[in-house]
Design an enzyme around this catalytic site. Structure first.
Site, mmCIF file in Angstrom:
data_model
loop_
_atom_site.group_PDB
_atom_site.id
_atom_site.type_symbol
_atom_site.label_atom_id
_atom_site.label_comp_id
_atom_site.label_asym_id
_atom_site.label_seq_id
_atom_site.Cartn_x
_atom_site.Cartn_y
_atom_site.Cartn_z
ATOM 1 N N ASP A 109 0.825 -1.203 0.000
ATOM 2 C CA ASP A 109 0.000 0.000 0.000
ATOM 3 C C ASP A 109 0.864 1.259 0.000
ATOM 4 O OD1 ASP A 109 -2.226 -1.598 0.046
ATOM 5 O OD2 ASP A 109 -2.634 -1.359 2.177
ATOM 6 N N ARG B 255 2.672 6.483 -2.238
ATOM 7 C CA ARG B 255 3.757 7.337 -2.734
ATOM 8 C C ARG B 255 3.548 7.700 -4.202
ATOM 9 N NH1 ARG B 255 6.650 3.931 0.659
ATOM 10 N NH2 ARG B 255 7.159 2.508 -1.048
ATOM 11 N N GLU C 109 -4.667 10.262 4.790
ATOM 12 C CA GLU C 109 -4.836 11.321 5.776
ATOM 13 C C GLU C 109 -3.718 12.355 5.718
ATOM 14 O OE1 GLU C 109 -1.861 8.967 6.946
ATOM 15 O OE2 GLU C 109 -3.796 8.017 7.342
ATOM 16 N N ASP D 160 -1.661 15.634 21.034
ATOM 17 C CA ASP D 160 -0.427 15.285 20.326
ATOM 18 C C ASP D 160 -0.498 15.710 18.867
ATOM 19 O OD1 ASP D 160 0.631 14.231 22.601
ATOM 20 O OD2 ASP D 160 0.555 12.133 21.956
ATOM 21 N N LEU E 70 -8.244 5.452 12.627
ATOM 22 C CA LEU E 70 -8.845 4.378 13.433
ATOM 23 C C LEU E 70 -7.988 4.085 14.661
ATOM 24 C CD1 LEU E 70 -11.052 2.191 13.707
ATOM 25 C CD2 LEU E 70 -9.565 0.672 12.395
ATOM 26 N N ASN F 270 4.281 10.444 4.541
ATOM 27 C CA ASN F 270 5.399 10.570 3.597
ATOM 28 C C ASN F 270 5.818 12.014 3.397
ATOM 29 O OD1 ASN F 270 7.305 9.845 1.667
ATOM 30 N ND2 ASN F 270 5.830 9.804 0.001
#
Length: 258
Positions: free
Chosen positions: A51, A56, A120, A149, A164, A218
């Site tokens: 994935d 990317r 995300e 955070d 999740l 990334n």
């Protein structure tokens, strides 16, 4: 038809095998170890990896062709076949016999920099393991203010990823929405927000600490203290060849987290 093959570093031999397979049936295959915008000129893309390879690849493409994934990674939720059994389905995809599905992406912009994500965009402190303070707005209206955070803004596809794990809801990947989930908020009784994809969502970081906005784990943007990141639905979705087991794979992924 020209077909781009994107492979991760340890899957080059399988990628060459896939190229030879496609060329045997009259297709022009191009190998890419590093994805680039040149892939937009291809009729379709084959990824050889997991994935992460798909994520990317999508980050480099404004208007991506449909993707067929051959899984040599771990999860392979977005992929279609294994190195042992890709032939028949790959030919069906190349011949236009598989339906193409579209999935919403989001883009985050800060100053003159823009990044795109299928899963995300996470906004976190630039100093590891430190809280940040922030406000979240939807179409200019304040909906949340907290210390945490960080904050995750996910698509329905990404709702079963980082969001999740942070306590966010599971959203049907065939719907469209922007989900805001705080990361370890310093407050009892917090709830995630599921917002219309037509809304412009903004996060404003307090003047106390710098932050980073990271797309799909990334690409990242530096966000100075007191600055904002705008998050909205991307004009161009991700495109994948039909995968009948997509919901089943999502459920299997969630069960593997137990």
């Amino acid at each position: 038809m020209k077909i781009g093959i994107v492979y991760k570093f340890d899957s080059v031999e399988i990628a060459r095998e896939v190229a030879e397979f496609l060329e045997k049936y009259g297709y022009q295959a191009e190998l890419h170890h590093i994805p680039s915008c040149a892939l937009e000129d291809c009729g379709m893309i084959v990824t050889v990896g997991g994935d992460g390879t798909i994520l990317r690849t999508l980050q480099e493409l404004k208007n991506p062709p449909p993707i067929f994934g051959i899984n040599t990674g771990r999860m392979g939720i977005l992929t279609h076949a294994s190195p042992e059994n890709y032939g028949e389905e790959l030919l069906r995809a190349a011949e236009g016999k598989l339906r193409i599905e579209e999935f919403m992406r989001i883009e985050a912009s800060h100053r003159d920099v823009r990044v795109t994500a299928l899963n995300e965009v996470a906004v976190v402190s630039s100093i590891q393991a430190r809280l940040i303070e922030f406000e979240v707005y939807a179409d200019g209206e304040l909906i949340e203010s907290m210390r945490a955070d960080g904050a995750i803004f996910s698509t329905p596809t990404g709702s079963t990823a980082y969001s999740l794990s942070a306590g966010g809801p599971i959203i049907d990947p065939y719907t469209e929405a922007i989900c805001f989930t705080p990361i370890s908020p310093f407050r009892i009784g917090w709830r995630p927000w599921v917002l219309s994809p037509e809304r412009e969502v903004k996060i404003r970081v307090s003047a106390l600490r710098d932050a980073l906005a990271i797309a799909d784990g990334n690409k990242s943007m530096e966000v100075g203290a007191g600055e904002e990141v705008i998050i909205k639905k991307s004009e161009n979705p991700a495109r994948f060849f039909e995968k009948p087991s997509r919901i089943t794979d999502m459920v299997a992924k969630m069960r593997s987290m137990k």
